[in-house]
Design a protein around this motif. Structure first.
Motif, PDB file in Angstrom:
ATOM      1  N   LYS A  43       4.364  51.945  28.195  1.00 12.24           N
ATOM      2  CA  LYS A  43       3.944  53.400  29.464  1.00 12.24           C
ATOM      3  C   LYS A  43       4.357  54.472  28.965  1.00 12.24           C
ATOM      4  CE  LYS A  43       5.205  51.349  33.124  1.00 12.24           C
ATOM      5  NZ  LYS A  43       4.986  50.578  34.629  1.00 12.24           N
ATOM      6  N   LEU A  44       5.376  54.437  28.423  1.00 14.09           N
ATOM      7  CA  LEU A  44       6.169  55.915  28.280  1.00 14.09           C
ATOM      8  C   LEU A  44       5.501  56.654  26.782  1.00 14.09           C
ATOM      9  CD1 LEU A  44      10.017  55.472  29.153  1.00 14.09           C
ATOM     10  CD2 LEU A  44       8.915  56.901  30.750  1.00 14.09           C
ATOM     11  N   SER A  45       5.363  55.506  26.388  1.00 15.26           N
ATOM     12  CA  SER A  45       5.230  56.298  24.858  1.00 15.26           C
ATOM     13  C   SER A  45       3.710  56.805  25.356  1.00 15.26           C
ATOM     14  CB  SER A  45       5.067  55.341  24.043  1.00 15.26           C
ATOM     15  OG  SER A  45       4.462  55.379  22.872  1.00 15.26           O
ATOM     16  N   LEU A  46       3.048  56.272  25.909  1.00 17.14           N
ATOM     17  CA  LEU A  46       1.704  56.683  25.431  1.00 17.14           C
ATOM     18  C   LEU A  46       1.370  57.881  26.906  1.00 17.14           C
ATOM     19  CD1 LEU A  46      -0.422  52.991  27.180  1.00 17.14           C
ATOM     20  CD2 LEU A  46      -0.718  53.636  24.600  1.00 17.14           C
ATOM     21  N   LYS A  47       2.092  58.241  27.570  1.00 16.56           N
ATOM     22  CA  LYS A  47       2.288  59.228  28.722  1.00 16.56           C
ATOM     23  C   LYS A  47       2.638  60.756  27.902  1.00 16.56           C
ATOM     24  CE  LYS A  47       2.269  60.956  32.570  1.00 16.56           C
ATOM     25  NZ  LYS A  47       0.017  60.698  33.604  1.00 16.56           N
ATOM     26  N   LYS A  80      12.393  55.035  21.317  1.00 20.19           N
ATOM     27  CA  LYS A  80      12.382  53.752  19.933  1.00 20.19           C
ATOM     28  C   LYS A  80      10.386  54.315  19.989  1.00 20.19           C
ATOM     29  CE  LYS A  80      12.373  48.670  21.083  1.00 20.19           C
ATOM     30  NZ  LYS A  80      13.429  47.710  20.766  1.00 20.19           N
ATOM     31  N   GLU A  81       9.766  53.944  21.071  1.00 17.42           N
ATOM     32  CA  GLU A  81       8.049  54.048  21.169  1.00 17.42           C
ATOM     33  C   GLU A  81       7.491  55.045  20.816  1.00 17.42           C
ATOM     34  OE1 GLU A  81       6.608  51.648  20.481  1.00 17.42           O
ATOM     35  OE2 GLU A  81       7.861  49.513  20.633  1.00 17.42           O
ATOM     36  N   PHE A  82       8.670  56.315  21.380  1.00 12.79           N
ATOM     37  CA  PHE A  82       7.824  57.933  21.112  1.00 12.79           C
ATOM     38  C   PHE A  82       7.797  58.078  20.160  1.00 12.79           C
ATOM     39  CE2 PHE A  82       9.677  60.023  25.710  1.00 12.79           C
ATOM     40  CZ  PHE A  82      10.011  58.646  26.352  1.00 12.79           C
ATOM     41  N   ASN A  83       6.983  59.346  19.529  1.00 10.27           N
ATOM     42  CA  ASN A  83       5.589  59.672  18.697  1.00 10.27           C
ATOM     43  C   ASN A  83       7.076  60.724  18.434  1.00 10.27           C
ATOM     44  OD1 ASN A  83       5.030  61.185  17.237  1.00 10.27           O
ATOM     45  ND2 ASN A  83       2.541  60.825  17.713  1.00 10.27           N
ATOM     46  N   PRO A  84       7.366  60.838  17.221  1.00  9.25           N
ATOM     47  CA  PRO A  84       8.394  61.350  16.347  1.00  9.25           C
ATOM     48  C   PRO A  84       8.479  62.257  16.730  1.00  9.25           C
ATOM     49  CG  PRO A  84       8.642  59.256  15.231  1.00  9.25           C
ATOM     50  CD  PRO A  84       7.309  59.037  15.741  1.00  9.25           C
ATOM     51  N   ARG A  85       7.281  63.180  15.944  1.00  8.13           N
ATOM     52  CA  ARG A  85       6.668  64.449  16.545  1.00  8.13           C
ATOM     53  C   ARG A  85       7.132  65.347  17.935  1.00  8.13           C
ATOM     54  NH1 ARG A  85       1.018  64.899  15.110  1.00  8.13           N
ATOM     55  NH2 ARG A  85       0.640  63.700  16.866  1.00  8.13           N
ATOM     56  N   GLY A  86       7.203  64.088  19.515  1.00  9.49           N
ATOM     57  CA  GLY A  86       7.465  64.111  20.359  1.00  9.49           C
ATOM     58  C   GLY A  86       8.491  64.533  21.003  1.00  9.49           C
ATOM     59  N   VAL A  87       9.954  63.990  20.638  1.00  9.42           N
ATOM     60  CA  VAL A  87      11.151  64.401  20.423  1.00  9.42           C
ATOM     61  C   VAL A  87      12.109  64.142  19.598  1.00  9.42           C
ATOM     62  CG1 VAL A  87      11.524  61.616  20.495  1.00  9.42           C
ATOM     63  CG2 VAL A  87      13.028  62.361  21.611  1.00  9.42           C
ATOM     64  N   VAL A  88      13.127  64.640  20.373  1.00 10.25           N
ATOM     65  CA  VAL A  88      14.124  65.591  19.068  1.00 10.25           C
ATOM     66  C   VAL A  88      15.995  65.253  20.267  1.00 10.25           C
ATOM     67  CG1 VAL A  88      15.211  67.340  18.220  1.00 10.25           C
ATOM     68  CG2 VAL A  88      13.074  67.181  18.715  1.00 10.25           C
ATOM     69  N   VAL A  89      16.562  65.300  19.382  1.00 10.25           N
ATOM     70  CA  VAL A  89      17.650  64.433  19.962  1.00 10.25           C
ATOM     71  C   VAL A  89      18.287  65.548  19.753  1.00 10.25           C
ATOM     72  CG1 VAL A  89      19.916  62.590  19.459  1.00 10.25           C
ATOM     73  CG2 VAL A  89      17.270  62.108  20.159  1.00 10.25           C
ATOM     74  N   LYS A 257      12.644  53.791  33.736  1.00  4.86           N
ATOM     75  CA  LYS A 257      12.116  53.969  34.496  1.00  4.86           C
ATOM     76  C   LYS A 257      11.967  54.942  35.507  1.00  4.86           C
ATOM     77  CE  LYS A 257      10.859  51.297  38.805  1.00  4.86           C
ATOM     78  NZ  LYS A 257      11.017  49.767  39.790  1.00  4.86           N
ATOM     79  N   ILE A 258      13.195  55.620  35.911  1.00  5.43           N
ATOM     80  CA  ILE A 258      13.450  56.743  36.555  1.00  5.43           C
ATOM     81  C   ILE A 258      12.727  58.152  35.646  1.00  5.43           C
ATOM     82  CG2 ILE A 258      15.078  59.730  37.109  1.00  5.43           C
ATOM     83  CD1 ILE A 258      17.379  56.781  37.391  1.00  5.43           C
ATOM     84  N   ILE A 259      12.884  57.987  33.802  1.00  8.73           N
ATOM     85  CA  ILE A 259      11.760  59.264  33.345  1.00  8.73           C
ATOM     86  C   ILE A 259      10.081  58.717  33.545  1.00  8.73           C
ATOM     87  CG2 ILE A 259      10.994  59.433  30.810  1.00  8.73           C
ATOM     88  CD1 ILE A 259      14.008  59.190  30.124  1.00  8.73           C
ATOM     89  N   TRP A 260       9.789  57.297  34.079  1.00 12.42           N
ATOM     90  CA  TRP A 260       8.451  57.344  33.743  1.00 12.42           C
ATOM     91  C   TRP A 260       7.970  57.568  35.663  1.00 12.42           C
ATOM     92  CZ3 TRP A 260       4.221  55.851  32.661  1.00 12.42           C
ATOM     93  CH2 TRP A 260       3.204  55.291  33.008  1.00 12.42           C
ATOM     94  N   GLU A 261       8.594  57.684  36.274  1.00 10.58           N
ATOM     95  CA  GLU A 261       8.491  57.652  37.830  1.00 10.58           C
ATOM     96  C   GLU A 261       8.459  59.673  37.843  1.00 10.58           C
ATOM     97  OE1 GLU A 261       7.637  56.046  39.900  1.00 10.58           O
ATOM     98  OE2 GLU A 261       8.454  53.984  39.164  1.00 10.58           O
ATOM     99  N   GLU A 262       9.334  60.209  37.301  1.00  6.93           N
ATOM    100  CA  GLU A 262       9.122  61.627  36.677  1.00  6.93           C
ATOM    101  C   GLU A 262       8.098  61.882  35.984  1.00  6.93           C
ATOM    102  OE1 GLU A 262      11.167  63.752  38.726  1.00  6.93           O
ATOM    103  OE2 GLU A 262      11.607  61.835  39.612  1.00  6.93           O
TER     104      GLU A 262
END
Length: 290
Positions: A43-47, A80-89, A257-262
């Motif tokens: 769900k996080l990945s799609l959002k 790990k399901e995030f599109n690599p273009r959309g997350v930087v650590v 879940k906290i990230i998803w709710e936000e």
């Protein structure tokens, strides 16, 4: 796992870390935890894809905790399901010579997320009011006016720094960045077990540092300053969440879940609409490709 309420972990009033549990009694199996996390990952990945395309919001995820509290593995599993273009650590280590030539927040400004993206700070700008309070001699490397020796660092200095951090976070929140700060609340006994496990398993021995043991001796000091920092900087625009971290699987799920709710609160997020001219000619383009 569905009964977990993210609001139960949000810091809304002054806290006493010694009275907050480091684990939850969930009566769940590892398999249950992995299944629940897998569902929310998708769900996080799609959002996140929609947020990337929408290109108006950004997320700053701040992770703090003692050594072995599970920050690294959480990043791997939750994102790990995030599109690599959309997350930087970003993992912030001891400031280098270039960074010390600027104010202490400079390198964190440079790492802030672009619109549409997530930035994860693995250790954060809070190191500047945590490690430096336990080891105030580190402040001397910043070459600050009026501070020649440790004795020059007054209580007001730390009050000012907390206020600066609040202002930093308020500024970026007002400009479209959602800030979520997670403290991984692990017991000292659990840390002992994890450090011992590193030494006992050859494939993990490279992770061990003698410095971990030295910092462990200062546990009470760290708890005191974590508590002060959290109490002074948990704001509506940049809340802290205390995550029970003795069970890594449950900790990962709570954070996810906290990230998803936000994310769900950002009701304007939607994928951009296709240009009407392109939309009207989709069949024509498909025919061309066939």
């Amino acid at each position: 796992m569905q009964n977990i309420n993210p609001e139960d972990f949000r810091v809304k009033a002054p806290i006493d870390l010694s009275k907050i549990p480091t684990e939850l009694s969930m009566n769940t199996s590892k398999s249950d935890e992995e299944t629940a996390l897998d569902e929310i990952q998708k769900k996080l990945s799609l959002k996140q894809d929609a947020m990337y395309a929408h290109n108006r919001h950004a997320f700053l995820i701040c992770l703090q905790g003692m050594d072995t509290s599970g920050k690294d593995s959480l990043i791997r599993e939750v994102f790990k399901e995030f599109n690599p273009r959309g997350v930087v650590v970003h993992s912030f280590k001891t400031p280098n010579s270039t960074e010390l030539e600027h104010d202490y927040l400079w390198r964190h400004y440079l790492a802030l997320p672009e619109k549409g993206k997530f930035a994860v700070f693995n250790r954060t700008h809070y190191e500047n009011v945590l490690v430096t309070r336990v080891h105030p001699e580190y402040i001397l490397f910043e070459n600050l006016p009026g501070i020649e020796k440790v004795e020059d660092i007054t209580p007001q200095f730390w009050e000012n720094r907390m206020e600066q951090i609040n202002n930093f976070e308020k500024h970026i929140a007002q400009n479209g960045t959602t800030i979520l700060k997670f403290y991984f609340h692990m017991s000292k006994e659990e840390q002992r077990k994890r450090l011992l496990k590193r030494l006992e398993q050859p494939e993990d021995q490279w992770k061990f540092s003698t410095g971990d043991l030295k910092e462990r001796e200062l546990w009470d000091d760290y708890m005191k300053y974590y508590e002060e920092a959290i109490n002074q900087t948990s704001k509506s625009y940049a809340p802290w969440f205390i995550i029970p971290a003795d069970d890594k699987g449950i900790a990962r799920y709570i954070v996810a879940k906290i990230i998803w709710e936000e994310l769900q609160k950002l009701t304007d997020i939607k994928e951009p609409e296709l240009d009407p001219k392109v939309k009207d000619n989709i069949q024509f383009y498909k025919d061309q490709l066939k």
